[in-house]
Write a protein that holds these residues in place. Structure first.
Motif, PDB file in Angstrom:
ATOM      1  N   LEU A 153       0.826  -1.207   0.000  1.00 53.47           N
ATOM      2  CA  LEU A 153       0.000   0.000   0.000  1.00 53.47           C
ATOM      3  C   LEU A 153       0.858   1.255   0.000  1.00 53.47           C
ATOM      4  O   LEU A 153       0.623   2.195  -0.759  1.00 53.47           O
ATOM      5  CB  LEU A 153      -0.923  -0.014   1.218  1.00 53.47           C
ATOM      6  CG  LEU A 153      -1.762   1.250   1.452  1.00 53.47           C
ATOM      7  CD1 LEU A 153      -2.760   1.431   0.324  1.00 53.47           C
ATOM      8  CD2 LEU A 153      -2.478   1.185   2.799  1.00 53.47           C
ATOM      9  N   PHE A 154       1.904   1.298   0.856  1.00 48.65           N
ATOM     10  CA  PHE A 154       2.735   2.493   0.960  1.00 48.65           C
ATOM     11  C   PHE A 154       3.547   2.723  -0.310  1.00 48.65           C
ATOM     12  O   PHE A 154       3.770   3.874  -0.710  1.00 48.65           O
ATOM     13  CB  PHE A 154       3.654   2.385   2.173  1.00 48.65           C
ATOM     14  CG  PHE A 154       2.912   2.365   3.484  1.00 48.65           C
ATOM     15  CD1 PHE A 154       1.745   3.082   3.640  1.00 48.65           C
ATOM     16  CD2 PHE A 154       3.371   1.618   4.561  1.00 48.65           C
ATOM     17  CE1 PHE A 154       1.050   3.064   4.836  1.00 48.65           C
ATOM     18  CE2 PHE A 154       2.682   1.594   5.753  1.00 48.65           C
ATOM     19  CZ  PHE A 154       1.510   2.312   5.889  1.00 48.65           C
ATOM     20  N   LEU A 155       3.991   1.642  -0.943  1.00 48.74           N
ATOM     21  CA  LEU A 155       4.730   1.813  -2.200  1.00 48.74           C
ATOM     22  C   LEU A 155       3.818   2.386  -3.281  1.00 48.74           C
ATOM     23  O   LEU A 155       4.229   3.218  -4.085  1.00 48.74           O
ATOM     24  CB  LEU A 155       5.319   0.472  -2.643  1.00 48.74           C
ATOM     25  CG  LEU A 155       6.500  -0.052  -1.811  1.00 48.74           C
ATOM     26  CD1 LEU A 155       6.896  -1.446  -2.267  1.00 48.74           C
ATOM     27  CD2 LEU A 155       7.700   0.891  -1.901  1.00 48.74           C
ATOM     28  N   LYS A 156       2.553   1.945  -3.316  1.00 46.45           N
ATOM     29  CA  LYS A 156       1.614   2.500  -4.295  1.00 46.45           C
ATOM     30  C   LYS A 156       1.337   3.973  -4.014  1.00 46.45           C
ATOM     31  O   LYS A 156       1.033   4.731  -4.926  1.00 46.45           O
ATOM     32  CB  LYS A 156       0.296   1.720  -4.269  1.00 46.45           C
ATOM     33  CG  LYS A 156       0.387   0.342  -4.866  1.00 46.45           C
ATOM     34  CD  LYS A 156      -0.988  -0.248  -5.125  1.00 46.45           C
ATOM     35  CE  LYS A 156      -1.775  -0.424  -3.849  1.00 46.45           C
ATOM     36  NZ  LYS A 156      -3.087  -1.049  -4.080  1.00 46.45           N
ATOM     37  N   ARG A 157       1.429   4.378  -2.743  1.00 45.74           N
ATOM     38  CA  ARG A 157       1.161   5.767  -2.383  1.00 45.74           C
ATOM     39  C   ARG A 157       2.422   6.630  -2.408  1.00 45.74           C
ATOM     40  O   ARG A 157       2.404   7.759  -1.947  1.00 45.74           O
ATOM     41  CB  ARG A 157       0.534   5.838  -0.993  1.00 45.74           C
ATOM     42  CG  ARG A 157      -0.827   5.158  -0.893  1.00 45.74           C
ATOM     43  CD  ARG A 157      -1.867   5.875  -1.752  1.00 45.74           C
ATOM     44  NE  ARG A 157      -3.184   5.313  -1.564  1.00 45.74           N
ATOM     45  CZ  ARG A 157      -3.710   4.361  -2.310  1.00 45.74           C
ATOM     46  NH1 ARG A 157      -3.005   3.879  -3.317  1.00 45.74           N
ATOM     47  NH2 ARG A 157      -4.921   3.887  -2.081  1.00 45.74           N
ATOM     48  N   GLY A 158       3.520   6.106  -2.945  1.00 46.77           N
ATOM     49  CA  GLY A 158       4.718   6.926  -3.147  1.00 46.77           C
ATOM     50  C   GLY A 158       5.665   6.987  -1.979  1.00 46.77           C
ATOM     51  O   GLY A 158       6.391   7.981  -1.823  1.00 46.77           O
ATOM     52  N   ALA A 159       5.703   5.939  -1.138  1.00 44.44           N
ATOM     53  CA  ALA A 159       6.636   5.932  -0.010  1.00 44.44           C
ATOM     54  C   ALA A 159       8.080   5.871  -0.514  1.00 44.44           C
ATOM     55  O   ALA A 159       8.384   5.246  -1.535  1.00 44.44           O
ATOM     56  CB  ALA A 159       6.343   4.747   0.908  1.00 44.44           C
ATOM     57  N   ASP A 160       8.972   6.510   0.234  1.00 42.57           N
ATOM     58  CA  ASP A 160      10.391   6.560  -0.127  1.00 42.57           C
ATOM     59  C   ASP A 160      11.080   5.307   0.405  1.00 42.57           C
ATOM     60  O   ASP A 160      11.274   5.146   1.609  1.00 42.57           O
ATOM     61  CB  ASP A 160      11.034   7.817   0.455  1.00 42.57           C
ATOM     62  CG  ASP A 160      12.480   7.983   0.004  1.00 42.57           C
ATOM     63  OD1 ASP A 160      12.934   7.191  -0.844  1.00 42.57           O
ATOM     64  OD2 ASP A 160      13.155   8.902   0.512  1.00 42.57           O
ATOM     65  N   TYR A 161      11.429   4.375  -0.521  1.00 41.04           N
ATOM     66  CA  TYR A 161      12.082   3.131  -0.105  1.00 41.04           C
ATOM     67  C   TYR A 161      13.578   3.313   0.121  1.00 41.04           C
ATOM     68  O   TYR A 161      14.270   2.364   0.495  1.00 41.04           O
ATOM     69  CB  TYR A 161      11.845   2.030  -1.147  1.00 41.04           C
ATOM     70  CG  TYR A 161      12.080   2.475  -2.575  1.00 41.04           C
ATOM     71  CD1 TYR A 161      13.354   2.615  -3.101  1.00 41.04           C
ATOM     72  CD2 TYR A 161      10.997   2.776  -3.393  1.00 41.04           C
ATOM     73  CE1 TYR A 161      13.558   3.039  -4.399  1.00 41.04           C
ATOM     74  CE2 TYR A 161      11.191   3.205  -4.688  1.00 41.04           C
ATOM     75  CZ  TYR A 161      12.478   3.334  -5.189  1.00 41.04           C
ATOM     76  OH  TYR A 161      12.679   3.754  -6.481  1.00 41.04           O
ATOM     77  N   ASN A 162      14.115   4.499  -0.130  1.00 39.86           N
ATOM     78  CA  ASN A 162      15.533   4.770   0.106  1.00 39.86           C
ATOM     79  C   ASN A 162      15.766   5.498   1.429  1.00 39.86           C
ATOM     80  O   ASN A 162      16.920   5.764   1.793  1.00 39.86           O
ATOM     81  CB  ASN A 162      16.112   5.616  -1.031  1.00 39.86           C
ATOM     82  CG  ASN A 162      16.205   4.824  -2.330  1.00 39.86           C
ATOM     83  OD1 ASN A 162      16.542   3.641  -2.314  1.00 39.86           O
ATOM     84  ND2 ASN A 162      15.887   5.463  -3.453  1.00 39.86           N
TER      85      ASN A 162
END
Length: 755
Positions: free
Chosen positions: A670-679
């Motif tokens: 969900l957070f990746l779809k909402r543009g979470a910063d994985y770095n």
């Protein structure tokens, strides 16, 4: 009283008396004729007056309706309202004049003719009958023979009786003549005086009423003069522009339409285009196309619901159709297999077997859910997903009627409020802006499973308890399905923008202890924490953690709010928690941990900051609390209401860090779809990928690396790179579906992945 005839002359029955009687009888006869004519004329005048008043009232009603129509123009609306009110007052006064005339003139004169004149005629008949009897008696008495004594006596006796009768009738007749002469004056004069008084009062009232508008009429006259000058100036300008445009060659329109992304109405570009149908005939139809909210839509008529051609133009490219026989043809192409091809090439070049293994494991489990290898769970749901969402959402209490007007069968929804709407109210909600309401169709749009889950947690009944809590106190009438659009718009703005009907703080009405529902408790119990995972970061609240509203006894409710007795013993057996008196931000923070959606909505309605920071608990936010509770729907609710997906706590850990540490794969998706910063790195300089690798969570590692690869591929494509591919989107759809419906498939399995 004026004596018309003398009684002495009456007894003499002289020729003067007879001549006077003839004059009086002629006067009375003429008076009767004129009065009857006057009564008829008065009746006609009254009927015409009543018709005039009725027609004038209709005219005044028309003025009022015109004023309501011109309510947007202050000058016109005020002018028509003031004048119609004064005319209405004048017409009421005129109605009173008509009623007065009816009583004083018509009825009075009519009564004089029917009663007094008729009585005069009856007395005159008696007088004439007595006069004839007297004449006959006199004749018989004069003709009686002298030698016949009995005839003489009989004639004398008859003459005596006839003379008595005549004199009595004559006296009555003279009296009636004098009475009718006097009453004629009083009745006619009284009728005229009453009528003139009524007329005078009517005109005085009208003059006074219109005099009150003297200043306003002068001001209005000045404004009218200025309007005439402005109109003449505008007319001259328009004539000049008209003449200038006529000089141009308008036979061919070679103008270019500008693209304005920040247009006030939300429409970046619009115009007519021909589209080819998808039927067997491939016919071309002219339609009005527009680009709004990154969507390409078209419609045939203005009142028709627009048809969405492309959901997101940012994912598409435009290609010229050179092989088509028509000129100026182009097609809009959406990405299909670009991400899949890029991933295969990337894996072949990098030789990253760990990602390959993780992706194969991911697609294998997605296939078990969707029924087709490599296909997303929404592969066959694009057409039926909307109908399924409609059925699930409308099953919630209160959702089968529009939340604002009550129209049955609503097929639109506000996803951040969790309510269903009819098409009219949905348009009004859309005009409020996405910061108030995010509108989506339950039948035309595709629905992500976490959104459906969120809609099922709220509903119209729960939201109206919050936003219409004080409607009975304010006594404002709620619109119904047939109400005008203006009434519905005024109601919706008062309800959701101005928030007039919610309970005011600090009397928020949260005195009832809140208990998590059995469904939430069961769901929390079934979601076991994987071995080796980090326990929740949030300690139990204390006095410093949750600020409260002033005016409430904090020591009395501390035990209820925290579950800790004054002697320090922890009361963990009781799951009830009294949240009364909490600050809106703290209420949102605590209810997010409890997964109590109506209380979360209540806190937001009372102005809670969705990104509120609890400094006493490592600067944690409501979104991080929802992550700790592993609530996909609560996280979605906060994100839809503006929560920042990258807000970190004091340890530098955002929601994505916490979801990765706790092994909540669905939340990571969900957070990746909402543009979470994985770095982003925490205080230990670890990013989410490193944390997932150390925890041996293959699913999360695969998701994070796929998101990273997708971004790298977009950057390699340059400025016009695509923001995503269908395969990439299908992967995240599959994980979302499993997180909502099959969470057991997302448990950690350390054997699937090796660091």
């Amino acid at each position: 009283m004026t004596v018309k005839l003398d009684f002495e002359e009456c007894l003499k029955d002289s020729p003067r008396f007879r001549a006077a009687i003839e004059v009086v009888e002629g006067d009375v006869s003429e008076l009767e004729t004129r009065l009857e004519k006057l009564v008829k004329q008065c009746h006609s005048m009254l009927e015409a007056g009543r018709a005039y008043c009725q027609t004038s009232k209709s005219f005044v009603t028309g003025l009022k309706e015109l004023g309501q129509h011109c309510s947007g123009d202050n000058m016109m609306g005020e002018c028509l309202e003031k004048f119609s009110q004064k005319l209405e007052v004048i017409l009421e006064a005129q109605g009173e004049v008509i009623e007065t005339t009816q009583k004083s003139v018509k009825l009075k004169l009519q009564s004089f003719v029917k009663e007094d004149v008729r009585r005069f005629k009856d007395v005159r008949k008696e007088f004439e009958r007595g006069s004839e009897s007297l004449e006959a008696a006199l004749g018989r008495n004069a003709q009686a023979p002298r030698g016949k004594q009995h005839e003489v006596e009989e004639a004398s006796h008859a003459l005596l009786n006839a003379r008595k009768t005549f004199r009595s009738g004559a006296l009555d007749y003279v009296l009636q003549i004098n009475v009718i002469e006097a009453k004629k004056k009083t009745d006619i004069l009284m009728a005229m005086v009453s009528m003139m008084e009524a007329q005078s009062q009517f005109f005085q009232q009208g003059h006074q009423s219109l005099s009150e508008l003297a200043d306003y009429r002068r001001t209005l006259s000045e404004e009218h003069t200025q309007l005439v000058l402005n109109s003449a100036r505008e007319k001259r300008d328009m004539e000049q522009r008209h003449a200038a445009i006529k000089k141009k060659d308008v036979s061919y329109d070679n103008s270019l339409m500008d693209f304005c992304a920040d247009a006030p109405n939300g429409i970046a570009m619009e115009g007519y285009l021909y589209k080819r149908a998808s039927n067997a005939f491939k016919t071309w139809s002219r339609r009005w196309f527009s680009i709004q909210k990154n969507q390409l839509v078209y419609q045939k008529k203005f009142k028709e619901q627009p048809t969405v051609v492309m959901e997101d133009l940012r994912l598409c490219t435009v290609k010229v159709c050179a092989d088509n026989e028509r000129r100026f043809c182009f097609e809009v192409v959406s990405p299909s297999n670009k991400l899949q091809t890029g991933l295969n090439m990337y894996w072949l070049k990098q030789g990253d077997t760990s990602v390959t293994a993780g992706f194969e494991s991911l697609t294998e489990r997605c296939s078990s859910v969707s029924g087709s290898p490599g296909g997303g769970v929404f592969g066959d749901q694009e057409k039926t997903g909307g109908r399924e969402a409609l059925e699930q959402v409308q099953a919630i209490p209160g959702n089968r009627q529009c939340c604002d007007c009550g129209e049955p069968g609503p097929d639109w929804a506000s996803i951040n409020l969790g309510i269903t709407l009819c098409i009219v109210c949905s348009g009004i909600h859309r005009s409020l802006g996405v910061h108030f309401s995010k509108v989506r169709s339950l039948t035309l749009d595709s629905w992500e499973p976490e959104l459906v889950r969120l809609m099922c947690e709220l509903g119209n009944t729960a939201i109206n308890r919050i936003y219409e809590a004080r409607i009975d106190e304010i006594t404002i009438k709620k619109p119904h399905p047939s109400s005008p659009r203006g009434d519905k718009e005024s109601w919706i703005r008062s309800k959701f923008v101005e928030k007039k009907f919610i309970q005011k703080l600090p009397e928020t009405g949260r005195n009832i202890p809140l208990r998590r529902s059995s469904a939430l408790r069961n769901r929390a119990n079934t979601q076991e924490r994987p071995a080796g995972s980090r326990p929740p970061l949030k300690p139990k609240p204390n006095r410093a953690t949750l600020p409260r509203l002033p005016g409430l006894n904090q020591s009395d409710i501390f035990q209820k709010n925290t579950g800790i007795h004054k002697d320090g013993e922890d009361d963990d057996d009781d799951e009830e928690e009294d949240l009364s008196g909490l600050h809106p931000g703290a209420l949102l923070y605590r209810s997010a941990a409890l997964q109590h959606f109506p209380v979360m909505a209540d806190a937001l309605a009372h102005g809670a900051d969705v990104n509120w920071v609890n400094t006493a608990e490592e600067s944690s936010t409501p979104l991080i609390q929802a992550v700790t509770a592993n609530s996909l729907a609560a996280c979605e609710f906060l994100l839809q209401n503006g929560a920042n997906v990258n807000t970190a706590d004091s340890n530098g850990r955002g929601p994505l860090h916490h979801a990765t540490i706790l092994g909540h794969t669905g939340l990571v998706c969900l957070f990746l779809k909402r543009g979470a910063d994985y770095n982003a790195r925490d205080h230990t300089q670890k990013d989410p990928i490193t944390i997932a690798v150390e925890a041996a969570n293959a699913d999360i590692v695969t998701l994070l690396r796929i998101a990273k690869m997708n971004k790298e591929m977009r950057e390699m494509d340059g400025a016009f790179g695509q923001p995503g591919d269908e395969t990439y989107q299908d992967i995240f759809r599959d994980f979302s579906h499993m997180a909502s419906n099959n969470p057991e498939k997302l448990k950690r399995r350390s054997t699937d992945f090796k660091t």
